[in-house]
Motif scaffolding. Structure first.
Motif, mmCIF file in Angstrom:
data_model
loop_
_atom_site.group_PDB
_atom_site.id
_atom_site.type_symbol
_atom_site.label_atom_id
_atom_site.label_comp_id
_atom_site.label_asym_id
_atom_site.label_seq_id
_atom_site.Cartn_x
_atom_site.Cartn_y
_atom_site.Cartn_z
ATOM 1 N N GLY A 82 0.858 -1.445 0.127
ATOM 2 C CA GLY A 82 -0.026 0.172 -0.206
ATOM 3 C C GLY A 82 0.979 1.395 -0.570
ATOM 4 O O GLY A 82 2.148 1.422 0.988
ATOM 5 N N LYS A 83 0.138 2.400 -0.571
ATOM 6 C CA LYS A 83 0.953 3.754 -0.738
ATOM 7 C C LYS A 83 0.817 4.595 0.114
ATOM 8 O O LYS A 83 -0.812 4.636 0.176
ATOM 9 C CB LYS A 83 1.066 3.702 -2.270
ATOM 10 C CG LYS A 83 1.730 5.097 -2.560
ATOM 11 C CD LYS A 83 1.861 5.461 -4.136
ATOM 12 C CE LYS A 83 2.862 6.845 -3.946
ATOM 13 N NZ LYS A 83 2.582 7.596 -5.724
ATOM 14 N N VAL A 112 7.617 8.050 -2.017
ATOM 15 C CA VAL A 112 7.577 7.647 -1.511
ATOM 16 C C VAL A 112 8.009 6.493 -2.535
ATOM 17 O O VAL A 112 7.756 6.473 -4.122
ATOM 18 C CB VAL A 112 5.444 6.085 -1.587
ATOM 19 C CG1 VAL A 112 5.938 4.935 -1.635
ATOM 20 C CG2 VAL A 112 5.245 7.225 -0.510
ATOM 21 N N VAL A 113 9.136 5.867 -2.664
ATOM 22 C CA VAL A 113 9.746 4.682 -3.045
ATOM 23 C C VAL A 113 9.181 3.402 -3.359
ATOM 24 O O VAL A 113 9.485 2.828 -2.143
ATOM 25 C CB VAL A 113 11.123 4.923 -3.208
ATOM 26 C CG1 VAL A 113 12.218 4.544 -3.934
ATOM 27 C CG2 VAL A 113 11.339 6.219 -2.354
ATOM 28 N N VAL A 122 9.372 5.237 2.878
ATOM 29 C CA VAL A 122 9.040 6.316 2.565
ATOM 30 C C VAL A 122 10.206 7.612 3.223
ATOM 31 O O VAL A 122 10.626 7.356 4.181
ATOM 32 C CB VAL A 122 7.934 6.147 3.496
ATOM 33 C CG1 VAL A 122 7.352 7.922 3.679
ATOM 34 C CG2 VAL A 122 6.859 6.212 3.398
ATOM 35 N N VAL A 123 10.005 8.300 2.520
ATOM 36 C CA VAL A 123 11.190 9.429 2.211
ATOM 37 C C VAL A 123 10.764 10.182 2.885
ATOM 38 O O VAL A 123 10.205 10.771 2.128
ATOM 39 C CB VAL A 123 12.595 8.943 1.183
ATOM 40 C CG1 VAL A 123 13.671 9.861 1.307
ATOM 41 C CG2 VAL A 123 12.862 7.964 0.894
ATOM 42 N N ALA A 124 11.622 11.222 3.362
ATOM 43 C CA ALA A 124 11.556 12.721 4.220
ATOM 44 C C ALA A 124 13.038 13.061 4.527
ATOM 45 O O ALA A 124 13.736 12.236 4.713
ATOM 46 C CB ALA A 124 10.278 12.372 5.325
ATOM 47 N N GLY A 125 13.518 14.620 4.291
ATOM 48 C CA GLY A 125 14.280 15.272 4.305
ATOM 49 C C GLY A 125 13.994 16.349 5.150
ATOM 50 O O GLY A 125 13.012 16.947 4.251
#
Length: 130
Positions: A82-83, A112-113, A122-125
């Protein structure tokens, strides 16, 4: 000779609610103090989502943290298909559904990758302080 880049920090936790606090504390231990609150909150929200929606009881949730391009980047991975969806209007009486709103408000960028074999990250900067 090229400079050796920073090696990312990596953790794996059981897909259990108790892992949320453990993940937040692990990330805080390697961060500059001025980033603890914001990246701690992002960590909590993303790990909570991975535990609730992306992983089964026997799965692991993986975190990777690394500095690059003036940001600290956090990837939270789980085996689910799931995204995550950013819901801009959770009902006022909802007890959940605001986690990605917080991530969206705090992070300089997030997304989301899909992982090559199974699951997603899930990538956050978060921008480094000047």
């Amino acid at each position: 000779m090229p400079e050796i880049p920073v090696v990312p920090a990596l953790w794996r936790f059981p897909a259990h609610p108790a892992s949320v606090a453990r993940a937040r504390h692990a990330v805080a231990e390697v961060l500059p103090r001025q980033l603890h609150a914001e990246l701690g909150l992002i960590t909590s929200e993303l790990v909570t989502n991975a535990v609730r929606y992306g992983a089964g009881a026997d799965d692991l949730v993986e975190l990777v943290l690394w500095p690059a391009d003036g940001h600290y980047w956090l990837a939270v991975s789980d085996p689910g298909d799931g995204k995550p969806v950013l819901d801009h209007r959770p009902p006022p009486d909802a007890e959940s559904g605001r986690g990605l709103l917080l991530v969206d408000a705090l992070a300089a960028a997030w997304g989301v990758v899909q992982r090559p074999y199974r699951g997603k990250s899930v990538v956050a900067g978060l921008a480094l302080p000047a």
